[in-house]
Motif scaffolding. Sequence first.
Motif, PDB file in Angstrom:
ATOM      1  N   CYS A  73      53.802 -33.612   7.295  1.00  0.00           N
ATOM      2  CA  CYS A  73      53.457 -32.698   6.202  1.00  0.00           C
ATOM      3  C   CYS A  73      53.559 -33.339   4.821  1.00  0.00           C
ATOM      4  O   CYS A  73      53.128 -32.744   3.830  1.00  0.00           O
ATOM      5  CB  CYS A  73      54.365 -31.473   6.246  1.00  0.00           C
ATOM      6  SG  CYS A  73      54.219 -30.513   7.754  1.00  0.00           S
ATOM      7  N   VAL A  74      54.129 -34.531   4.734  1.00  0.00           N
ATOM      8  CA  VAL A  74      54.417 -35.130   3.424  1.00  0.00           C
ATOM      9  C   VAL A  74      53.164 -35.344   2.571  1.00  0.00           C
ATOM     10  O   VAL A  74      53.151 -34.979   1.390  1.00  0.00           O
ATOM     11  CB  VAL A  74      55.215 -36.434   3.590  1.00  0.00           C
ATOM     12  CG1 VAL A  74      55.337 -37.187   2.263  1.00  0.00           C
ATOM     13  CG2 VAL A  74      56.601 -36.124   4.150  1.00  0.00           C
ATOM     14  N   PRO A  75      52.072 -35.943   3.092  1.00  0.00           N
ATOM     15  CA  PRO A  75      50.911 -36.180   2.212  1.00  0.00           C
ATOM     16  C   PRO A  75      50.339 -34.908   1.587  1.00  0.00           C
ATOM     17  O   PRO A  75      50.073 -34.865   0.372  1.00  0.00           O
ATOM     18  CB  PRO A  75      49.899 -36.851   3.149  1.00  0.00           C
ATOM     19  CG  PRO A  75      50.734 -37.508   4.199  1.00  0.00           C
ATOM     20  CD  PRO A  75      51.874 -36.558   4.420  1.00  0.00           C
ATOM     21  N   SER A  76      50.152 -33.865   2.383  1.00  0.00           N
ATOM     22  CA  SER A  76      49.562 -32.627   1.844  1.00  0.00           C
ATOM     23  C   SER A  76      50.517 -31.919   0.901  1.00  0.00           C
ATOM     24  O   SER A  76      50.095 -31.389  -0.150  1.00  0.00           O
ATOM     25  CB  SER A  76      49.156 -31.693   2.988  1.00  0.00           C
ATOM     26  OG  SER A  76      50.266 -31.389   3.821  1.00  0.00           O
ATOM     27  N   THR A  77      51.808 -31.915   1.234  1.00  0.00           N
ATOM     28  CA  THR A  77      52.777 -31.252   0.357  1.00  0.00           C
ATOM     29  C   THR A  77      52.905 -31.985  -0.967  1.00  0.00           C
ATOM     30  O   THR A  77      52.976 -31.365  -2.038  1.00  0.00           O
ATOM     31  CB  THR A  77      54.149 -31.186   1.045  1.00  0.00           C
ATOM     32  OG1 THR A  77      54.018 -30.530   2.306  1.00  0.00           O
ATOM     33  CG2 THR A  77      55.150 -30.428   0.186  1.00  0.00           C
ATOM     34  N   THR A  78      52.920 -33.307  -0.921  1.00  0.00           N
ATOM     35  CA  THR A  78      53.018 -34.095  -2.151  1.00  0.00           C
ATOM     36  C   THR A  78      51.798 -33.880  -3.036  1.00  0.00           C
ATOM     37  O   THR A  78      51.918 -33.788  -4.275  1.00  0.00           O
ATOM     38  CB  THR A  78      53.174 -35.586  -1.817  1.00  0.00           C
ATOM     39  OG1 THR A  78      54.336 -35.768  -0.997  1.00  0.00           O
ATOM     40  CG2 THR A  78      53.339 -36.418  -3.081  1.00  0.00           C
ATOM     41  N   ALA A  79      50.627 -33.782  -2.420  1.00  0.00           N
ATOM     42  CA  ALA A  79      49.407 -33.541  -3.199  1.00  0.00           C
ATOM     43  C   ALA A  79      49.474 -32.194  -3.907  1.00  0.00           C
ATOM     44  O   ALA A  79      49.129 -32.084  -5.103  1.00  0.00           O
ATOM     45  CB  ALA A  79      48.189 -33.601  -2.281  1.00  0.00           C
ATOM     46  N   LEU A  80      49.918 -31.147  -3.196  1.00  0.00           N
ATOM     47  CA  LEU A  80      50.057 -29.840  -3.831  1.00  0.00           C
ATOM     48  C   LEU A  80      51.116 -29.865  -4.926  1.00  0.00           C
ATOM     49  O   LEU A  80      50.946 -29.261  -5.988  1.00  0.00           O
ATOM     50  CB  LEU A  80      50.429 -28.788  -2.780  1.00  0.00           C
ATOM     51  CG  LEU A  80      49.284 -28.209  -1.954  1.00  0.00           C
ATOM     52  CD1 LEU A  80      49.830 -27.374  -0.803  1.00  0.00           C
ATOM     53  CD2 LEU A  80      48.370 -27.350  -2.826  1.00  0.00           C
ATOM     54  N   ALA A  81      52.207 -30.575  -4.679  1.00  0.00           N
ATOM     55  CA  ALA A  81      53.274 -30.661  -5.677  1.00  0.00           C
ATOM     56  C   ALA A  81      52.769 -31.294  -6.963  1.00  0.00           C
ATOM     57  O   ALA A  81      53.091 -30.827  -8.066  1.00  0.00           O
ATOM     58  CB  ALA A  81      54.443 -31.461  -5.106  1.00  0.00           C
ATOM     59  N   ARG A  82      51.990 -32.367  -6.811  1.00  0.00           N
ATOM     60  CA  ARG A  82      51.432 -33.002  -8.014  1.00  0.00           C
ATOM     61  C   ARG A  82      50.517 -32.037  -8.750  1.00  0.00           C
ATOM     62  O   ARG A  82      50.530 -31.963  -9.981  1.00  0.00           O
ATOM     63  CB  ARG A  82      50.667 -34.266  -7.624  1.00  0.00           C
ATOM     64  CG  ARG A  82      51.553 -35.454  -7.304  1.00  0.00           C
ATOM     65  CD  ARG A  82      50.762 -36.756  -7.346  1.00  0.00           C
ATOM     66  NE  ARG A  82      49.724 -36.787  -6.314  1.00  0.00           N
ATOM     67  CZ  ARG A  82      49.857 -37.359  -5.125  1.00  0.00           C
ATOM     68  NH1 ARG A  82      51.002 -37.944  -4.803  1.00  0.00           N
ATOM     69  NH2 ARG A  82      48.871 -37.358  -4.264  1.00  0.00           N
ATOM     70  N   GLY A  83      49.712 -31.270  -7.999  1.00  0.00           N
ATOM     71  CA  GLY A  83      48.782 -30.343  -8.628  1.00  0.00           C
ATOM     72  C   GLY A  83      49.462 -29.246  -9.416  1.00  0.00           C
ATOM     73  O   GLY A  83      48.955 -28.824 -10.464  1.00  0.00           O
ATOM     74  N   TYR A  84      50.602 -28.816  -8.932  1.00  0.00           N
ATOM     75  CA  TYR A  84      51.318 -27.728  -9.596  1.00  0.00           C
ATOM     76  C   TYR A  84      52.504 -28.221 -10.423  1.00  0.00           C
ATOM     77  O   TYR A  84      53.251 -27.420 -10.993  1.00  0.00           O
ATOM     78  CB  TYR A  84      51.814 -26.712  -8.560  1.00  0.00           C
ATOM     79  CG  TYR A  84      50.708 -25.840  -8.001  1.00  0.00           C
ATOM     80  CD1 TYR A  84      50.165 -24.807  -8.756  1.00  0.00           C
ATOM     81  CD2 TYR A  84      50.226 -26.050  -6.715  1.00  0.00           C
ATOM     82  CE1 TYR A  84      49.161 -24.004  -8.239  1.00  0.00           C
ATOM     83  CE2 TYR A  84      49.222 -25.250  -6.183  1.00  0.00           C
ATOM     84  CZ  TYR A  84      48.696 -24.233  -6.955  1.00  0.00           C
ATOM     85  OH  TYR A  84      47.697 -23.436  -6.447  1.00  0.00           O
ATOM     86  N   GLY A  85      52.700 -29.519 -10.487  1.00  0.00           N
ATOM     87  CA  GLY A  85      53.773 -30.070 -11.294  1.00  0.00           C
ATOM     88  C   GLY A  85      55.164 -29.746 -10.768  1.00  0.00           C
ATOM     89  O   GLY A  85      56.090 -29.477 -11.547  1.00  0.00           O
ATOM     90  N   LYS A  86      55.320 -29.788  -9.449  1.00  0.00           N
ATOM     91  CA  LYS A  86      56.596 -29.453  -8.827  1.00  0.00           C
ATOM     92  C   LYS A  86      57.273 -30.698  -8.278  1.00  0.00           C
ATOM     93  O   LYS A  86      56.609 -31.596  -7.742  1.00  0.00           O
ATOM     94  CB  LYS A  86      56.395 -28.453  -7.680  1.00  0.00           C
ATOM     95  CG  LYS A  86      55.661 -27.183  -8.077  1.00  0.00           C
ATOM     96  CD  LYS A  86      56.508 -26.321  -9.007  1.00  0.00           C
ATOM     97  CE  LYS A  86      55.765 -25.027  -9.350  1.00  0.00           C
ATOM     98  NZ  LYS A  86      56.592 -24.130 -10.201  1.00  0.00           N
ATOM     99  N   PRO A  87      58.600 -30.780  -8.366  1.00  0.00           N
ATOM    100  CA  PRO A  87      59.301 -31.914  -7.749  1.00  0.00           C
ATOM    101  C   PRO A  87      59.296 -31.786  -6.229  1.00  0.00           C
ATOM    102  O   PRO A  87      59.429 -30.683  -5.688  1.00  0.00           O
ATOM    103  CB  PRO A  87      60.722 -31.802  -8.307  1.00  0.00           C
ATOM    104  CG  PRO A  87      60.877 -30.358  -8.658  1.00  0.00           C
ATOM    105  CD  PRO A  87      59.525 -29.868  -9.064  1.00  0.00           C
ATOM    106  N   VAL A  88      59.153 -32.906  -5.545  1.00  0.00           N
ATOM    107  CA  VAL A  88      59.131 -32.885  -4.082  1.00  0.00           C
ATOM    108  C   VAL A  88      60.210 -33.809  -3.535  1.00  0.00           C
ATOM    109  O   VAL A  88      60.427 -34.919  -4.030  1.00  0.00           O
ATOM    110  CB  VAL A  88      57.736 -33.267  -3.538  1.00  0.00           C
ATOM    111  CG1 VAL A  88      57.351 -34.682  -3.926  1.00  0.00           C
ATOM    112  CG2 VAL A  88      57.670 -33.086  -2.033  1.00  0.00           C
ATOM    113  N   VAL A  89      60.889 -33.316  -2.517  1.00  0.00           N
ATOM    114  CA  VAL A  89      61.915 -34.062  -1.804  1.00  0.00           C
ATOM    115  C   VAL A  89      61.365 -34.411  -0.430  1.00  0.00           C
ATOM    116  O   VAL A  89      60.813 -33.553   0.260  1.00  0.00           O
ATOM    117  CB  VAL A  89      63.202 -33.224  -1.645  1.00  0.00           C
ATOM    118  CG1 VAL A  89      64.249 -33.998  -0.857  1.00  0.00           C
ATOM    119  CG2 VAL A  89      63.732 -32.788  -2.999  1.00  0.00           C
TER     120      VAL A  89
END
Length: 318
Positions: A73-89
């Motif tokens: 799930c990391v690639p898709s979650t990271t892409a969404l996080a970048r789009g919404y400006g959210k930190p990702v762990v």
Amino acid sequence: MPPQHNAGAEHMLVSMLRPLVERGHDVQVWLSRYGRATEPYDYRGIQVVPLESRLDFPTAVRRADVLVSHLECVPSTTALARGYGKPVVVLCHNTHRPTFRDMASGGTALAVYNSQWMEREAELFFAEYPKAVRPASSLVVRPPVFADEYATRPGKAITLINCNEAKGGKVFAALARRMPDQQFLAVKGAYGEQILPDLPNVEVVEHVDGADMRETVYGRTKVLLMPSSYESWGRAAVEALASGIPVVAHPTPGLCESLGEAGVFVDRSDVDGYEAVLRKLLTPAEHRLASKRARARSAELDPTADLAAWCGAVEALA
């Protein structure tokens, strides 16, 4: 996610999210694969949202303070996080190349490694690929096992949890055939083709929810086998230690780190060696000594400090 899917990565995640719930945070897990659940449900205070519920994950991302992701799930979650400006762990459960590659695509605020040897492997990856984007910070959190939830009076069986080939299903079957005088317990795993010998001394247990492992598995186990070809840590081994159950394992770097001096290590290709060690461990005196070492190692692996550091790191990102 449990209770339908029970494997080390998922239960590590659960044991890390539970303290965040206890600290008052709203914690949700959104599933990325279809399963049996169709509606959101609660698991140990965590709201689990099945893919079948067809709820809107991007909206949940937009409302979140911090995103936590792992495995595919990391690639898709990271892409969404970048789009919404959210930190990702990113939780790293193994040292396979995709784990580090996906994390190194950029935007990872915190990388969590499940062992010191994995942290070292990550450093080697970044040294080899200097253009890879390092996470902003990193932390080692050993898969937390709350010993009091697993500790019980051990049983009589020689047990293997998840009987696929990579976990040692063939070794288990060979030992059961060689030792007809001993009781064996085969616990079906969450993944992989299960090798289940049809022998009178082998009892097969269906896939078990982690919350039921103490009664269904460890309370019936005298020695746990872990002849795995690969283990980045080996959560089941640490769960067994809580009951003073000796673990006989293939010496993967993860198992060597998790078991320490409590582990009994035999190469998975040496079935003769496994049989000899088991027969020795099944004698009362040897079992008492091995059990004492197991309980001591369980105490050393108390997760309190790791979880405090983990909660502090996540809250600092919010």
